[in-house]
Write a protein that holds these residues in place. Structure first.
Motif, short mmCIF file in Angstrom:
data_model
loop_
_atom_site.label_atom_id
_atom_site.label_comp_id
_atom_site.label_asym_id
_atom_site.label_seq_id
_atom_site.Cartn_x
_atom_site.Cartn_y
_atom_site.Cartn_z
N ASP A 110 0.82 -1.21 0.00
CA ASP A 110 0.00 0.00 0.00
C ASP A 110 0.86 1.26 0.00
OD1 ASP A 110 -2.76 0.08 -0.42
OD2 ASP A 110 -3.20 -0.76 1.55
N ASP A 111 2.07 1.15 -0.55
CA ASP A 111 3.00 2.27 -0.64
C ASP A 111 2.99 2.79 -2.08
OD1 ASP A 111 5.26 3.90 -1.04
OD2 ASP A 111 6.46 2.79 0.41
N PRO A 112 2.53 4.02 -2.34
CA PRO A 112 2.46 4.52 -3.72
C PRO A 112 3.79 4.52 -4.45
CG PRO A 112 1.16 5.92 -2.26
CD PRO A 112 1.92 4.97 -1.38
N ARG A 113 4.89 4.76 -3.74
CA ARG A 113 6.21 4.76 -4.40
C ARG A 113 6.58 3.35 -4.86
NH1 ARG A 113 8.93 7.20 -7.74
NH2 ARG A 113 8.05 9.05 -6.71
N LYS A 114 6.35 2.36 -4.01
CA LYS A 114 6.63 0.98 -4.42
C LYS A 114 5.73 0.58 -5.58
CE LYS A 114 8.28 -0.76 0.04
NZ LYS A 114 8.00 -1.68 1.17
N GLU A 115 4.48 1.01 -5.53
CA GLU A 115 3.55 0.68 -6.61
C GLU A 115 4.04 1.26 -7.94
OE1 GLU A 115 -1.06 1.62 -7.92
OE2 GLU A 115 -0.56 1.46 -5.80
N LEU A 116 4.52 2.48 -7.91
CA LEU A 116 5.02 3.12 -9.13
C LEU A 116 6.23 2.37 -9.68
CD1 LEU A 116 4.70 5.52 -11.08
CD2 LEU A 116 6.23 6.82 -9.57
N ASP A 117 7.18 2.06 -8.81
CA ASP A 117 8.41 1.37 -9.25
C ASP A 117 8.11 -0.03 -9.77
OD1 ASP A 117 9.86 3.59 -8.52
OD2 ASP A 117 10.53 2.76 -6.60
N ARG A 118 7.32 -0.77 -9.05
CA ARG A 118 7.06 -2.16 -9.43
C ARG A 118 6.07 -2.25 -10.59
NH1 ARG A 118 7.04 -4.43 -3.13
NH2 ARG A 118 9.21 -3.77 -2.75
N GLY A 119 5.16 -1.31 -10.65
CA GLY A 119 4.25 -1.26 -11.79
C GLY A 119 4.99 -0.94 -13.07
N ARG A 120 5.93 0.00 -12.99
CA ARG A 120 6.72 0.35 -14.17
C ARG A 120 7.54 -0.85 -14.65
NH1 ARG A 120 9.00 6.35 -12.41
NH2 ARG A 120 7.28 7.58 -13.29
N ALA A 121 8.00 -1.67 -13.73
CA ALA A 121 8.76 -2.87 -14.12
C ALA A 121 7.89 -3.80 -14.96
CB ALA A 121 9.27 -3.59 -12.88
N LEU A 122 6.61 -3.90 -14.61
CA LEU A 122 5.70 -4.72 -15.41
C LEU A 122 5.41 -4.07 -16.76
CD1 LEU A 122 3.07 -6.07 -12.85
CD2 LEU A 122 4.86 -7.35 -14.01
N VAL A 123 5.34 -2.75 -16.78
CA VAL A 123 5.14 -2.05 -18.06
C VAL A 123 6.28 -2.40 -19.01
CG1 VAL A 123 5.07 0.20 -19.20
CG2 VAL A 123 3.79 -0.16 -17.09
N LYS A 124 7.50 -2.47 -18.48
CA LYS A 124 8.67 -2.79 -19.32
C LYS A 124 8.59 -4.22 -19.87
CE LYS A 124 11.86 0.44 -17.07
NZ LYS A 124 13.06 0.59 -16.20
N GLN A 125 7.85 -5.07 -19.18
CA GLN A 125 7.65 -6.44 -19.68
C GLN A 125 6.53 -6.51 -20.73
OE1 GLN A 125 7.47 -9.54 -16.64
NE2 GLN A 125 8.56 -8.20 -15.22
N ARG A 126 5.98 -5.33 -21.06
CA ARG A 126 4.97 -5.20 -22.12
C ARG A 126 3.72 -6.03 -21.81
NH1 ARG A 126 7.45 -5.60 -28.00
NH2 ARG A 126 5.39 -4.67 -28.41
N VAL A 127 3.27 -5.91 -20.57
CA VAL A 127 2.00 -6.57 -20.24
C VAL A 127 0.89 -5.93 -21.08
CG1 VAL A 127 2.69 -7.19 -17.90
CG2 VAL A 127 1.59 -4.99 -18.31
N ASP A 128 -0.17 -6.69 -21.30
CA ASP A 128 -1.27 -6.19 -22.12
C ASP A 128 -2.21 -5.28 -21.35
OD1 ASP A 128 -0.37 -7.58 -24.35
OD2 ASP A 128 -1.46 -9.39 -23.79
N GLY A 129 -2.06 -5.22 -20.05
CA GLY A 129 -2.90 -4.36 -19.23
C GLY A 129 -2.73 -4.72 -17.77
N PHE A 130 -3.43 -3.97 -16.92
CA PHE A 130 -3.28 -4.13 -15.47
C PHE A 130 -4.64 -4.29 -14.79
CE2 PHE A 130 0.70 -2.06 -16.48
CZ PHE A 130 1.61 -2.59 -15.57
N ILE A 131 -4.64 -5.11 -13.73
CA ILE A 131 -5.72 -5.12 -12.76
C ILE A 131 -5.11 -4.68 -11.43
CG2 ILE A 131 -7.36 -6.52 -11.46
CD1 ILE A 131 -7.68 -8.28 -13.91
N LEU A 132 -5.65 -3.63 -10.85
CA LEU A 132 -5.11 -3.09 -9.61
C LEU A 132 -6.14 -3.19 -8.48
CD1 LEU A 132 -4.41 -0.86 -12.15
CD2 LEU A 132 -2.74 -0.20 -10.42
N THR A 133 -5.66 -3.64 -7.31
CA THR A 133 -6.51 -3.68 -6.11
C THR A 133 -6.05 -2.63 -5.11
OG1 THR A 133 -5.16 -5.30 -4.93
CG2 THR A 133 -6.81 -6.16 -6.46
N THR A 134 -5.26 -1.68 -5.57
CA THR A 134 -4.60 -0.72 -4.69
C THR A 134 -5.12 0.70 -4.81
OG1 THR A 134 -2.93 -0.55 -6.43
CG2 THR A 134 -2.43 -2.02 -4.59
#
Length: 334
Positions: free
Chosen positions: A106-130
């Motif tokens: 539930d840390d916005p900074r961790k969410e940004l960093d780790r979410g961006r890592a998934l973006v770099k893996q070219r995921v087709d989209g996101f489901i967020l519970t945060t």
């Protein structure tokens, strides 16, 4: 799965055996958007007969997709999040997708960093519970700015497509259940103040108390982090009050487990001296020494709705999933 000349069967072979075009065979075997009709059924029957499995990697390359969905959760030690993630994995797999998860605490900074890592893996989209309602959600803002497909689950920010529970209705039914059994000194332990799920459950608590003409005094409502430890710590304080509550409604089952543990540690009997109602009806609820009354949530439905919102361009917001109360032994009448 080989042809008469010993080579592996291809999509073209399946199309030929089914008497359809290659493109028609491809559409029939596309798990992400299966078509109906006699021809499609024939293609699938031939594929099953010969044990043919579509090459989803090659198909995704043609569509410029990876077949991977990013899932962002606060933590997987939370049974609710783990249960929802498993439901997402199962439903996504049936549609030809895989799911990769990151946790944020539930840390916005961790969410940004780790979410961006998934973006770099070219995921087709996101489901967020945060999702947060306080605006402190830079990753979700970035997804919107870059038009990256996403959907929310369990929580909403009030703007993005979201698959949620009718939290207010659940809060009302839990509180009303306690009121109907004679309780008037009822405490509410919620989750983070920025979580729409906690806000809705608190709103339901307040509405039921008002409906029954019961005042909400100081020290009645508490916010926390949805954890067992928070339930323990807050209950210790409640049990030290001059007028100890006769019942506690918690915004999730982990908090309820903390309440029951603190009560046991203090020699307070559940439900004879303290009744407890949780929320989500996680598998543990029915297996406790005193089985927990809880508001049941259909996580499979939440997962399916979130995937529909993410993957179907024409999908519109889904109605909130209706919960229902599962009565067990943790509530007594007074």
């Amino acid at each position: 799965m080989v042809s008469d000349d010993g080579r592996p069967l291809t999509l073209a072979d399946i199309a030929r055996l089914a008497g359809v075009s290659r493109s028609a065979a491809s559409r029939a075997l596309d798990a992400t958007a299966p078509v109906g009709g006699a021809k499609a059924d024939r293609v699938r029957a031939v594929a099953a007969e010969y044990g043919y499995v579509p090459n989803s990697w090659a198909a995704n390359l043609r569509r410029q997709r990876t077949g991977l969905i990013g899932v962002v959760v606060p933590r997987l030690t939370d049974t609710v999040m783990a249960t929802l993630y498993e439901a997402i994995v199962e439903d996504a797999s049936s549609r030809g997708y895989q799911a990769a998860v990151v946790t944020t605490g539930d840390d916005p900074r961790k969410e940004l960093d780790r979410g961006r890592a998934l973006v770099k893996q070219r995921v087709d989209g996101f489901i967020l519970t945060t999702a947060r309602t306080d605006g402190a959600d830079p990753f979700l803002l970035e997804l919107k700015e870059k038009s990256i497909p996403h959907a929310l689950a369990l929580r909403t920010d009030g703007g993005s497509p979201a698959a949620v529970i009718d939290d207010r209705a659940g809060g009302e039914m839990a509180t009303r259940h306690l009121l109907e059994r004679g309780h008037r000194r009822i405490a509410f332990i919620g989750g983070p103040a920025h979580a729409s799920s906690s806000q809705g459950r608190e709103a339901g608590f307040r509405a039921a108390m008002e409906e029954w003409g019961v005042s909400i005094g100081p020290g009645t409502i508490h916010h926390s982090d949805f954890s067992v430890d928070a339930g323990l710590e807050i209950t210790d304080r409640l049990l030290a009050l001059a007028e100890v509550p006769t019942a506690v409604f918690t915004a999730n089952d982990s908090l309820a487990l903390g309440v029951m543990s603190a009560a046991q540690r203090a020699g307070v009997s559940v439900p004879d001296q303290l009744s407890v109602v949780g929320f989500n009806d996680t598998p543990l609820a029915a297996r406790l020494a005193v089985p927990l009354t809880s508001v049941k949530v259909d996580f499979a439905r939440i997962a399916a709705d979130a995937l529909d919102l993410l993957l179907s361009p024409a999908a519109t917001d889904r109605p909130a999933v209706q919960p229902h109360l599962v009565e067990r032994a943790s509530v007594a009448s007074i």
